[in-house]
Design an enzyme around this catalytic site. Structure first.
Site, PDB file in Angstrom:
ATOM      1  N   GLY A   1     -43.046  17.718 -66.872  1.00  0.00           N
ATOM      2  CA  GLY A   1     -42.859  17.444 -68.289  1.00  0.00           C
ATOM      3  C   GLY A   1     -44.078  16.730 -68.820  1.00  0.00           C
TER       4      GLY A   1
ATOM      5  CB  SER B   1     -48.310  16.727 -62.049  1.00  0.00           C
ATOM      6  OG  SER B   1     -47.309  17.586 -61.557  1.00  0.00           O
ATOM      7  CE  LYS B   2     -51.418  17.675 -64.914  1.00  0.00           C
ATOM      8  NZ  LYS B   2     -51.571  17.673 -63.461  1.00  0.00           N
ATOM      9  NE  ARG B   3     -45.450  20.042 -59.384  1.00  0.00           N
ATOM     10  CZ  ARG B   3     -44.527  19.549 -58.576  1.00  0.00           C
ATOM     11  NH1 ARG B   3     -43.294  19.971 -58.647  1.00  0.00           N
ATOM     12  NH2 ARG B   3     -44.853  18.643 -57.682  1.00  0.00           N
TER      13      ARG B   3
END
Length: 503
Positions: free
Chosen positions: A277, A273-275
């Site tokens: 990268g 997920s976005k966290r």
RNA sequence: GCCCCCAUCGUCUAGAGGCCUAGGACAACACCCUUUCACGGUGUAGACAGCGAUUCGAAUUCGCUUGGGGGUACCA
């Protein structure tokens, strides 16, 4: 021997291969979807099949045109061109689910007529209550089939109350019509035989009460109508597969072959997920990754080349591709290896192509300060350590502007030293008469270093002083080239500025 | 809870009962090259999750345990 038989068997099935990628536009094209698309594409290429793009925008709330565009652009950028799709059309269109809404009720009705589906008037509250009882008893939740045998009168009454029915698929009916026991099995192309006890699958909704199809129903209808022969997708769909097989059978359609890929996980083994990268292809591209590297890297997640050569273009991968050799386990998305691969692809880019791709990352600089020759040389000497295209921004910063930003540690650890001050003063004295072409500089600096070496100053330190004064850093590209590109004026200005006047 | 899938170095993987003293790649470390960083080169370290079973022989087959992942919707 066994192996040969398998291959022959496989070849026989390979007639009229049609595969698809069916993203739902509720976000930018995810790297995981890109990998699934790639494997479908490879399978199609390897077997002279067709690769089809279908947009699954059944859920209007989460859909947006922006995402649809992003999916198109990303797939194209990766070179995963489709033979049929919303934009290019094809024999079996439309290829956007929202444009097919009139199709689904027809088939749902067929199932109802054949007794494989029935109307259900249960309210969300009633359903919720059933679930609670099941969990309280530690039993798997299976829909009670409460509405299976509703009479016409009862239905009319419920309708009169204002209730709108959903349509449920009758699992046990289909199961018993086509299979001797309640064990349902299929032969997965990557995982082998997969089975489930259909008694544990509840009668699921195929048409919502608002008249739209659910995912599990829409895919089957679309795949069937689009004559999809092989369905390659993530293993999160395994449990759906059993439901879908039964629908195919109830519809009297041929069941396609399935292949389920392991998932891509983040380094901490959670969902990527976005966290962690970048996750969308477009994000990777923006941050300086090459699509060639991305696609190559992602191909290596679960698949490995027979000759051990990991870096190769998609068409070579396609020629070597065998779906049954794909790893059936999950794999972790390790950014390190992607970065290595990206740097490798950057190194392989021809100069002209590299310049073109670097341009977007040089926007903040006034490139007119440099002649074309100087610009080319600057790129030549700074390209080596690039891992991301975007690294160029920082790598060339000292070529622009009169002054240079000196890192604090460089100031204290290099420039403030007595040796450096001596080197720089001497440099100004001697270089006054030098011509600043690279050849001369190379020669002169060699002598210059030699002189200091005799005084006990290491060549390294000599150069460090000059580099620090001119670039503000202790590391970087070839010094002679840097000096030559900057020219005597700028170099002298910068060097003078860091010399502490000891009048 | 219930169902399903998966399990080789930190990571991606090779491995189809003897070719395994388990191979490669990334990362790590060391050395070499070098005006710095890097690139490149050469090395070092590092794994069959555990336990049983089958077999003359198991990383490979089977079972259990453990761990991880997925599913369990009128989301897709």
């Amino acid at each position: 021997m066994f192996r040969i038989l398998l291959e022959i068997k496989e070849e026989n099935i390979m007639t009229d291969v049609r595969v698809r990628i069916a993203p739902s536009p509720s976000g930018n094209l995810h790297i995981g979807t890109a990998r699934t698309a790639l494997f479908n594409y490879l399978f199609a290429k390897k077997n002279n099949g067709k690769f089809i793009l279908r947009i699954e925008d059944t859920d209007a709330e989460r859909t947006s045109q922006e995402y649809i565009d992003n999916i198109f652009d990303s797939l194209k950028a990766l070179g995963l061109n489709w033979d049929e799709g919303p934009d290019v059309g094809g024999e079996y269109g439309p290829y956007t689910q929202s444009e097919r809404f009139d199709i689904y009720p027809v088939y749902a009705q067929k199932l109802v007529d054949a007794g494989f589906a029935y109307e259900c008037f249960c309210t969300p509250e009633e359903l919720e209550a059933e679930k609670e009882i099941a969990t309280a008893n530690k039993k798997p939740y299976v829909y009670s089939k409460k509405c299976e045998h509703l009479t016409d009168n009862e239905k009319a009454k419920l309708r009169a109350e204002g209730r709108k029915p959903a349509i449920r698929f009758n699992i046990s009916k289909a199961q018993h019509a086509f299979h001797p026991t309640s064990e349902l099995m299929f032969d997965d192309m990557v995982k082998g035989e997969l089975k489930v006890n259909t008694d544990l699958i509840g009668d699921f909704v195929i048409m919502k009460s608002n008249g739209t199809p659910t995912y599990n129903f829409a895919v089957v209808i679309d795949d069937m109508l689009m004559k999809i022969s092989h369905i390659i997708r993530g293993e999160d769909h395994i449990s759906n597969t059993f439901k879908q097989i039964l629908i195919y059978e109830a519809l009297g359609a041929e069941v396609p072959r399935f292949g389920h890929l392991g998932m891509i996980l983040a380094p901490d083994r959670s969902k990527l997920s976005k966290r962690h990268g970048a996750t969308a292809v477009s994000e990777f591209v923006e941050s300086g990754y090459l699509t060639e590297a991305l696609i190559n890297f992602v191909a290596l997640l679960g698949w490995s080349p027979s000759d051990g050569v990991e870096i190769k273009p998609v068409d070579e991968i396609a020629a070597d591709f065998r779906i049954n050799e794909i790893s059936s386990s999950n794999s972790i998305f390790e950014y390190d290896k992607l970065r290595w691969m990206n740097s490798h692809y950057i190194k392989m880019l021809p100069m002209d192509e590299l310049k073109k791709r670097l341009l977007p990352y040089l926007k903040k600089y006034d490139l007119s300060q440099l002649s074309e020759a100087q610009f080319n040389r600057m790129i030549e000497i700074t390209r080596e350590p690039l891992i991301l295209l975007s690294d160029i921004t920082d790598a060339v910063s000292y070529f622009f502007g009169e002054d240079v930003v000196i890192e604090p540690e460089v100031q204290t650890e290099v420039l403030d030293t007595e040796t450096a001050q001596e080197v720089l003063s001497e440099f100004l004295k001697q270089a006054k008469n030098w011509s600043f072409d690279e050849e001369t500089l190379h020669e002169k600096l060699e002598g210059f270093r030699g002189e200091f070496k005799e005084k006990g100053v290491k060549p390294k330190q000599t150069m460090w002083a000059i580099r620090a004064a001119v670039t503000g850093r202790t590391k970087g590209a070839d010094m002679t080239a840097i000096l030559s590109i900057l020219g005597k004026d700028k170099v002298f200005k910068r060097v003078s500025k860091v010399i502490k006047s000891k009048v």
